[in-house]
Design an enzyme around this catalytic site. Structure first.
Site, PDB file in Angstrom:
ATOM      1  N   GLY A 322       0.848  -1.073  -0.023  1.00  0.00           N
ATOM      2  CA  GLY A 322       0.090   0.106   0.004  1.00  0.00           C
ATOM      3  C   GLY A 322       0.786   1.174   0.166  1.00  0.00           C
ATOM      4  O   GLY A 322       0.945   1.795  -1.095  1.00  0.00           O
ATOM      5  N   ARG A 360      -0.134  10.717  11.865  1.00  0.00           N
ATOM      6  CA  ARG A 360       1.059   9.727  11.803  1.00  0.00           C
ATOM      7  C   ARG A 360       2.395  10.277  12.922  1.00  0.00           C
ATOM      8  O   ARG A 360       2.648   9.347  13.460  1.00  0.00           O
ATOM      9  CB  ARG A 360       1.425   9.222  10.684  1.00  0.00           C
ATOM     10  CG  ARG A 360       0.682   8.465   9.752  1.00  0.00           C
ATOM     11  CD  ARG A 360       1.271   7.728   8.272  1.00  0.00           C
ATOM     12  NE  ARG A 360       2.051   6.792   8.864  1.00  0.00           N
ATOM     13  CZ  ARG A 360       3.247   6.770   8.722  1.00  0.00           C
ATOM     14  NH1 ARG A 360       4.256   7.741   8.545  1.00  0.00           N
ATOM     15  NH2 ARG A 360       3.860   5.697   9.184  1.00  0.00           N
ATOM     16  N   CYS A 391      -5.990  21.967  19.004  1.00  0.00           N
ATOM     17  CA  CYS A 391      -5.868  22.558  20.190  1.00  0.00           C
ATOM     18  C   CYS A 391      -5.126  21.287  21.365  1.00  0.00           C
ATOM     19  O   CYS A 391      -5.847  20.631  22.141  1.00  0.00           O
ATOM     20  CB  CYS A 391      -7.153  22.631  20.840  1.00  0.00           C
ATOM     21  SG  CYS A 391      -8.166  24.022  20.029  1.00  0.00           S
TER      22      CYS A 391
END
Ligand code: LLP
Length: 463
Positions: A322, A360, A391
């Site tokens: 992928g 990630r 935030c």
């Protein structure tokens, strides 16, 4: 300018010399082709281009943040994988890395198959016209509805992940008068050298059926008995973002051993093995990924050798890359909003996206590169942290990077190698609108996944 000519600048010297950070690139304007997609370049005006189009023009037309996907590169990578494995093997693109109808069409045109792992991915694949027999259906807890849809669509294989699922799939297939082609996913007990959350072949995790203590052999025994199933092979996926081929070799060897045991016990030679995905890509200049040719050769040799030793015919091999296909083909374009120098520490550069378009870094401590792409600069390198607008202080896109010290609001930054698992894992945290994916090819850019709107958010809110 040589490396020694500009240590990280007085403000950052202490951190830099402690050795936690790579030295700044000799020229901050250079683009390391390892991490940028193939048609990315910087033109005479100093503006970065992709597919021949300036990022400044792209930002104007499509806004920021946005993912720009280099279609020519994506297609070239598909062909490289297909050519490397050849006609006697199958390459399944792992749709979880990034899936859209356009991508499914490109896969079909370039001769790849598709691995899906949810009803949503299956629906996308079918909506885009992927022939069902070229689809593999994965997942450790497929719902009855998902299994029914996959069986009814006629998917080429369902990868069985548990003892319960063997029975479930057999029952659903039989009730429809179908013999469903299946593989059994085994865990081979390999410790892949990658982040704990994306390693999948050690025993203490949720995927597959362990080879240990005869579990996988028992799964084969049960699957072979059921009329609704045609057991075509064994599947192993050891993890993700892996550079070392050793894990794949051990995995291939153990899977072949199981094939030999199955032959000895049942007199059946299972015709296929799938060695999963997981091949690493370059996120920074330090990463050295393998080419598909090298991977295909290594896997082919080990399987052939082990099969010869066991007196088995070599099975048909499949793989499921992928990240290695889509990862390097896209970058995320951001606009700088604020630049905040923290004396003696680093400079925080806030961009208009963040953990909602790239989780990630926060999730896996992933490392990324970043470059100023709307202009060149001759300013000194400045130790920076590229952060988003969410935030929380963990909202980091690029943890450590050198950017030119004259960086200013309005500049465009691009983070390369964001094609895999960024849009796919994007969220609406803080009601952020998920960015569009724009495919760029030969001087043309078109939206393949549009930007979310506030109406999209409100549409789901029924209170
Ligand atoms: N096949 C199976 C059965 C998988 O579970 C996966 C990934 C692949 C193939 C494709 O792996 P790839 O070639 O893309 O590494 N979200 C994480 C990655 C999770 C991978 C899950 N399974 C990340 O952002 O690094």
């Amino acid at each position: 300018m040589s490396r020694s000519a500009h240590p990280a600048g007085p403000r950052h010297a202490d951190v830099y010399t402690e050795g936690h950070y790579s030295a700044p690139a000799d020229d901050l304007n250079s683009l390391d082709e390892k991490v940028w997609s193939r048609t990315v370049d910087r033109n005479a005006d100093g503006v970065v281009t992709v597919g021949g189009i300036e990022v400044t023009q792209l930002a104007e037309e499509f806004g920021t943040p946005a993912y720009f996907l280099d279609e020519a590169d994506f297609r070239a990578r598909c062909r490289a994988w297909a050519d490397a494995f050849g006609p006697d093997a199958d390459v399944f693109y792992a749709g979880k890395a990034f899936l859209s109808r356009a991508v499914v069409k490109w896969l079909q045109e370039e001769g790849l198959n598709l691995d899906v792992c949810s009803g949503g991915e299956l629906a996308t694949a079918l909506a885009a016209g992927m022939p069902a027999e070229r689809i593999a259906f994965h997942g450790n807890n497929k719902s009855a509805d998902e299994i029914e849809r996959a069986v009814e669509a006629g998917v080429g294989r369902i990868v069985l992940d548990s003892f319960q699922e063997i029975v479930r799939v057999a029952h659903i297939a039989q009730s429809r008068g179908v013999r469903q082609r299946v593989q059994i996913r085994v865990t081979v007990g390999v410790e892949a050298h990658t982040h704990e959350f994306i390693a999948t072949a050690h025993e203490d995790q949720k995927f597959g059926i362990a080879l240990a203590e005869g579990q996988a052999a028992e799964a084969v025994r049960r699957a072979l008995k059921l009329d609704g199933l045609e057991l075509i092979g064994i599947h192993s996926h050891i993890g993700s973002q892996i550079f070392d081929m050793a894990g794949f070799e051990v995995s291939a060897r153990r899977v072949v051993q199981l094939l030999a045991e199955v032959r000895d016990e049942h007199g059946v030679e299972l015709p296929e093995i799938d060695l999963g995905g997981g091949l690493g890509i370059a996120y920074t200049s330090e990463d050295d990924p393998r080419e598909p040719q090298e991977i295909a050769k290594a896997l082919g040799e080990i399987v052939t050798r082990e099969c010869e030793a066991a007196g088995l015919a070599t099975p048909r091999i499949s793989v499921e890359p992928g990240r290695a296909i889509v990862g390097p083909t896209a970058f995320t374009l951001y606009q700088v909003g604020t630049v905040k120098p923290l004396e003696g520490l680093r400079t925080y550069v806030s961009v208009d996206g963040g953990m909602s378009d790239n989780i990630r870094t926060a999730l896996y401590d992933a490392e990324y590169s970043v470059a100023l792409v709307s202009r060149t600069s001759t300013a000194e390198p400045m130790l920076s942290r590229v952060v988003g607008k969410h935030c929380e202080s963990g909202d980091i896109v690029v943890k450590d990077a050198f950017l030119p010290a004259d960086l200013a609001p309005g500049d465009l930054l691009a983070v390369p190698a964001t094609g895999a698992y960024c849009r796919a894992m994007a969220s609406n945290y803080n009601h952020a609108l998920r960015p569009p994916v724009v495919a760029v090819r030969d001087g043309e850019a078109r939206v393949i996944v549009r930007r979310e709107t506030e109406e999209d958010l409100l549409r789901l809110d029924v209170g």
